[in-house]
Design a protein around this motif. Structure first.
Motif, PDB file in Angstrom:
ATOM      1  N   PRO A  48       0.813  -1.229   0.000  1.00 19.27           N
ATOM      2  CA  PRO A  48       0.000   0.000   0.000  1.00 19.27           C
ATOM      3  C   PRO A  48       0.842   1.273   0.000  1.00 19.27           C
ATOM      4  O   PRO A  48       0.495   2.252  -0.668  1.00 19.27           O
ATOM      5  N   PHE A  49       1.950   1.259   0.755  1.00 17.16           N
ATOM      6  CA  PHE A  49       2.816   2.441   0.813  1.00 17.16           C
ATOM      7  C   PHE A  49       3.444   2.719  -0.549  1.00 17.16           C
ATOM      8  O   PHE A  49       3.441   3.852  -1.035  1.00 17.16           O
ATOM      9  N   TYR A  50       3.989   1.679  -1.184  1.00 15.00           N
ATOM     10  CA  TYR A  50       4.619   1.836  -2.492  1.00 15.00           C
ATOM     11  C   TYR A  50       3.590   2.266  -3.532  1.00 15.00           C
ATOM     12  O   TYR A  50       3.870   3.136  -4.371  1.00 15.00           O
ATOM     13  N   LEU A  51       2.404   1.667  -3.486  1.00 18.15           N
ATOM     14  CA  LEU A  51       1.355   2.019  -4.430  1.00 18.15           C
ATOM     15  C   LEU A  51       0.900   3.455  -4.226  1.00 18.15           C
ATOM     16  O   LEU A  51       0.676   4.202  -5.189  1.00 18.15           O
ATOM     17  N   GLY A  52       0.786   3.867  -2.966  1.00 14.04           N
ATOM     18  CA  GLY A  52       0.404   5.250  -2.678  1.00 14.04           C
ATOM     19  C   GLY A  52       1.442   6.240  -3.170  1.00 14.04           C
ATOM     20  O   GLY A  52       1.094   7.296  -3.726  1.00 14.04           O
ATOM     21  N   ALA A  53       2.733   5.920  -2.974  1.00  7.29           N
ATOM     22  CA  ALA A  53       3.807   6.804  -3.445  1.00  7.29           C
ATOM     23  C   ALA A  53       3.781   6.927  -4.959  1.00  7.29           C
ATOM     24  O   ALA A  53       3.995   8.011  -5.519  1.00  7.29           O
ATOM     25  N   PHE A  54       3.484   5.816  -5.642  1.00  3.26           N
ATOM     26  CA  PHE A  54       3.405   5.812  -7.107  1.00  3.26           C
ATOM     27  C   PHE A  54       2.217   6.635  -7.601  1.00  3.26           C
ATOM     28  O   PHE A  54       2.344   7.464  -8.509  1.00  3.26           O
ATOM     29  N   ILE A  55       1.056   6.435  -6.979  1.00  2.00           N
ATOM     30  CA  ILE A  55      -0.150   7.163  -7.389  1.00  2.00           C
ATOM     31  C   ILE A  55       0.021   8.660  -7.171  1.00  2.00           C
ATOM     32  O   ILE A  55      -0.384   9.476  -8.006  1.00  2.00           O
ATOM     33  N   LEU A  56       0.639   9.037  -6.052  1.00  2.00           N
ATOM     34  CA  LEU A  56       0.846  10.459  -5.778  1.00  2.00           C
ATOM     35  C   LEU A  56       1.742  11.099  -6.826  1.00  2.00           C
ATOM     36  O   LEU A  56       1.437  12.183  -7.345  1.00  2.00           O
ATOM     37  N   VAL A  57       2.851  10.431  -7.156  1.00  2.00           N
ATOM     38  CA  VAL A  57       3.761  10.969  -8.168  1.00  2.00           C
ATOM     39  C   VAL A  57       3.058  11.129  -9.509  1.00  2.00           C
ATOM     40  O   VAL A  57       3.066  12.207 -10.114  1.00  2.00           O
ATOM     41  N   LEU A  58       2.450  10.051  -9.974  1.00  2.00           N
ATOM     42  CA  LEU A  58       1.825  10.095 -11.289  1.00  2.00           C
ATOM     43  C   LEU A  58       0.639  11.051 -11.311  1.00  2.00           C
ATOM     44  O   LEU A  58       0.443  11.793 -12.286  1.00  2.00           O
ATOM     45  N   GLY A  59      -0.133  11.080 -10.221  1.00  2.00           N
ATOM     46  CA  GLY A  59      -1.269  11.990 -10.162  1.00  2.00           C
ATOM     47  C   GLY A  59      -0.845  13.441 -10.247  1.00  2.00           C
ATOM     48  O   GLY A  59      -1.421  14.230 -11.007  1.00  2.00           O
ATOM     49  N   VAL A  60       0.167  13.808  -9.476  1.00  2.00           N
ATOM     50  CA  VAL A  60       0.664  15.188  -9.495  1.00  2.00           C
ATOM     51  C   VAL A  60       1.196  15.566 -10.874  1.00  2.00           C
ATOM     52  O   VAL A  60       0.890  16.635 -11.415  1.00  2.00           O
ATOM     53  N   LEU A  61       1.982  14.669 -11.473  1.00  2.00           N
ATOM     54  CA  LEU A  61       2.612  14.982 -12.752  1.00  2.00           C
ATOM     55  C   LEU A  61       1.594  15.106 -13.878  1.00  2.00           C
ATOM     56  O   LEU A  61       1.730  15.979 -14.757  1.00  2.00           O
ATOM     57  N   VAL A  62       0.571  14.261 -13.873  1.00  2.00           N
ATOM     58  CA  VAL A  62      -0.459  14.342 -14.916  1.00  2.00           C
ATOM     59  C   VAL A  62      -1.272  15.619 -14.760  1.00  2.00           C
ATOM     60  O   VAL A  62      -1.578  16.304 -15.742  1.00  2.00           O
ATOM     61  N   VAL A  63      -1.625  15.971 -13.519  1.00  2.00           N
ATOM     62  CA  VAL A  63      -2.379  17.211 -13.285  1.00  2.00           C
ATOM     63  C   VAL A  63      -1.564  18.423 -13.723  1.00  2.00           C
ATOM     64  O   VAL A  63      -2.091  19.352 -14.354  1.00  2.00           O
ATOM     65  N   VAL A  64      -0.275  18.426 -13.390  1.00  2.00           N
ATOM     66  CA  VAL A  64       0.593  19.531 -13.817  1.00  2.00           C
ATOM     67  C   VAL A  64       0.648  19.606 -15.341  1.00  2.00           C
ATOM     68  O   VAL A  64       0.573  20.689 -15.934  1.00  2.00           O
ATOM     69  N   HIS A  65       0.776  18.447 -15.989  1.00  2.00           N
ATOM     70  CA  HIS A  65       0.818  18.385 -17.452  1.00  2.00           C
ATOM     71  C   HIS A  65      -0.464  18.978 -18.054  1.00  2.00           C
ATOM     72  O   HIS A  65      -0.400  19.844 -18.938  1.00  2.00           O
ATOM     73  N   GLU A  66      -1.607  18.535 -17.571  1.00  2.00           N
ATOM     74  CA  GLU A  66      -2.879  19.025 -18.105  1.00  2.00           C
ATOM     75  C   GLU A  66      -3.106  20.490 -17.765  1.00  2.00           C
ATOM     76  O   GLU A  66      -3.709  21.231 -18.545  1.00  2.00           O
ATOM     77  N   PHE A  67      -2.601  20.918 -16.612  1.00  2.00           N
ATOM     78  CA  PHE A  67      -2.740  22.333 -16.247  1.00  2.00           C
ATOM     79  C   PHE A  67      -1.940  23.218 -17.190  1.00  2.00           C
ATOM     80  O   PHE A  67      -2.326  24.361 -17.464  1.00  2.00           O
ATOM     81  N   GLY A  68      -0.830  22.692 -17.705  1.00  2.00           N
ATOM     82  CA  GLY A  68      -0.073  23.434 -18.717  1.00  2.00           C
ATOM     83  C   GLY A  68      -0.917  23.669 -19.960  1.00  2.00           C
ATOM     84  O   GLY A  68      -0.958  24.789 -20.504  1.00  2.00           O
ATOM     85  N   HIS A  69      -1.605  22.616 -20.423  1.00  2.00           N
ATOM     86  CA  HIS A  69      -2.523  22.778 -21.561  1.00  2.00           C
ATOM     87  C   HIS A  69      -3.618  23.788 -21.229  1.00  2.00           C
ATOM     88  O   HIS A  69      -3.973  24.634 -22.058  1.00  2.00           O
ATOM     89  N   PHE A  70      -4.158  23.706 -20.016  1.00  2.00           N
ATOM     90  CA  PHE A  70      -5.252  24.575 -19.585  1.00  2.00           C
ATOM     91  C   PHE A  70      -4.844  26.048 -19.628  1.00  2.00           C
ATOM     92  O   PHE A  70      -5.551  26.893 -20.194  1.00  2.00           O
ATOM     93  N   VAL A  71      -3.697  26.357 -19.015  1.00  2.00           N
ATOM     94  CA  VAL A  71      -3.237  27.749 -18.958  1.00  2.00           C
ATOM     95  C   VAL A  71      -2.991  28.295 -20.362  1.00  2.00           C
ATOM     96  O   VAL A  71      -3.402  29.417 -20.702  1.00  2.00           O
ATOM     97  N   ALA A  72      -2.322  27.514 -21.209  1.00  2.00           N
ATOM     98  CA  ALA A  72      -2.026  27.967 -22.564  1.00  2.00           C
ATOM     99  C   ALA A  72      -3.312  28.188 -23.362  1.00  2.00           C
ATOM    100  O   ALA A  72      -3.439  29.166 -24.112  1.00  2.00           O
TER     101      ALA A  72
END
Length: 465
Positions: free
Chosen positions: A10-34
């Motif tokens: 669960p700890f490893y899975l949570g660390a993975f989900i947090l990383v990927l979740g943050v990075l995808v949101v940041v990626h999409e937010f870049g599209h949003f702002v532009a």
């Protein structure tokens, strides 16, 4: 891959989900702002994919902000005539009505946001400072390029081809970067006794092995190992050492009639003899005696190694080099260093991908979600600094991946835009659909390779055991 207990999953899975979740949101937010800056109307910004579990509308355009059930994705839905009817008074705000330049800006803003996030993370870490390992080398592996170069235990790396290095991580990345461009480097070293020496290290073994193995292991490079006396400190209950009745204070004199001078030699000899009976010459006080011990077989990173369950006694390390130090940079220096760090890792990723395409590097270097989750958990265990560095590295990889000229990725859309400029008009729906099919095929092929490598790393030790 690390040996992962089920309790840590669960700890490893949570660390993975947090990383990927943050990075995808940041990626999409870049599209949003532009898109907002280019005047395109945003219908929905969604974090995750699958069924929507929460949503609210905000702003003059009543953009829907939503969360989906599965946190491993995200998207920005823009006003577009190809996806639905658009009223006449809003046609100028539709994505498909924008110029090629504006659409390209919106597309490239996603990967750019990932690169900017990496720069921001590195800048904060460099400015805040952290405890880092110094670039002090250990005894090289026998018959390795490092041994042939004349590297000795305790040599501190000052420069690589004239470029200064301060930390072990600096040395690792700079050496890897050089190895993609040339066959050898000049190392400026400071030996234990002081002074300066220069050594030429051959890098050709990395290309010969397809970059498949650990680069430093291939070159015979190891971190500094202090010359600790071979004195027994503790004995693990139930271990081969305990069964042989070893005691704290016993001194290793020889192993299989080969004289021993340091604890490192003891560890190395035992590691290389899993399950094989070994004869140990020991000294207890003034009495010398022999004892036969068979090291227990242990699996470590896919290798079978030996252990006898004894630890070294505390030894004086006087005269040893400083192997750790607090490294901190000023605000501007940290920013410049963060940009360079991101650039170097981006270039290295592209070069390695190019080498895989040309066959110079093995496809086994490609990692999938299982390996990434494993590293996410390991870095989180080590502390926030390591976890943030891991997040920055994955953010760079995500930015690079999305810029590849594969339809369905951002790079594929940029390729379409370039063809549109050359053609003088939009591509036909048939060509776009054909490209989508090719893009999905290529993407699924990459994913299949990555997942196969994950399974090989995970199951390989079990199948070979």
């Amino acid at each position: 891959m690390s040996d992962l207990p089920l309790s840590d999953l669960p700890f490893y899975l949570g660390a993975f989900i947090l990383v990927l979740g943050v990075l995808v949101v940041v990626h999409e937010f870049g599209h949003f702002v532009a898109a907002r800056l280019c005047g395109v109307k945003i219908l929905r910004f969604c974090a995750g994919f699958g069924p929507i579990i929460w949503s609210r509308r905000y702003g003059p355009d009543q953009t829907e902000w939503s969360l989906s059930l599965l946190p491993l994705g995200g998207y920005v839905r823009m006003l577009d005539e190809r996806e639905g009817e658009v009223s006449a008074h809003e046609l100028h705000r539709a994505y498909n009505r924008q110029s090629v330049g504006r659409r390209s800006i919106i597309v490239v803003a996603g990967p750019l946001a990932n690169f900017l996030l990496a720069i921001l993370i590195y800048w904060g870490l460099f400015w805040h400072g952290s405890e880092e390992l110094r670039p002090v080398l250990g005894p090289p592996v026998a018959e390795s390029p490092a041994a042939r170069a004349g590297i000795a235990n305790g040599d501190r790396v000052l420069r690589v081809d004239g470029e200064a290095v301060q930390t072990w991580q600096d040395f690792q990345w700079l050496l890897l970067h050089k190895a993609t461009q040339q066959n050898s480097v000049e190392l400026e070293l400071q030996p234990l006794g002081g002074g300066r020496v220069f050594r030429h290290l051959a890098l050709g073994s990395l290309a010969e092995q397809g970059w498949e193995k650990d680069a430093f292991a291939s070159l015979g490079l190891r971190f500094y190992r202090p010359a600790i006396l071979p004195v027994v400190g503790g004995i693990q209950a139930g271990s081969p050492g305990a069964a042989a009745r070893l005691q704290a204070g016993d001194i290793f004199v020889a192993i299989d009639q080969k004289p021993i001078a340091t604890w490192d030699e003891v560890v190395e000899a035992i590691r290389q003899s899993p399950g094989q009976a070994m004869m140990f010459d020991m000294l207890r006080g003034a009495n010398r005696f022999q004892v036969q011990i068979t090291p227990q077989v242990i699996e470590e990173q896919g290798l079978r190694i030996g252990r006898i369950g004894v630890s070294v006694a505390e030894a004086s390390l006087e005269g040893q080099p400083e192997i750790k130090g607090f490294v901190r940079y000023g605000c501007l220096d940290a920013a410049l260093r963060a940009v360079r760090e991101t650039w170097d890792k981006s270039v290295f990723s592209l070069v390695m991908f190019g080498k895989m395409l040309t066959g110079e590097a093995s496809w086994k270097n490609l990692s999938g979600p299982v390996t990434i989750a494993d590293y996410a958990g390991q870095s989180a265990r080590l502390g926030l600094d390591y976890y943030l560095k891991f997040m920055a590295l994955v953010s760079i990889s995500l930015g690079i991946l999305n810029l590849l000229p594969i339809p369905v990725l951002d790079g594929g859309h940029l390729m379409y835009h370039a063809l549109e400029v050359i053609k003088g008009g939009p591509l036909s729906e048939r060509v776009m659909a054909w490209g989508q099919q090719i893009g999905l095929t290529l993407l699924f092929t990459l994913m299949a390779f990555a997942f196969f490598n994950d399974l090989s790393r995970l199951l390989g030790p079990l199948l070979n055991g």
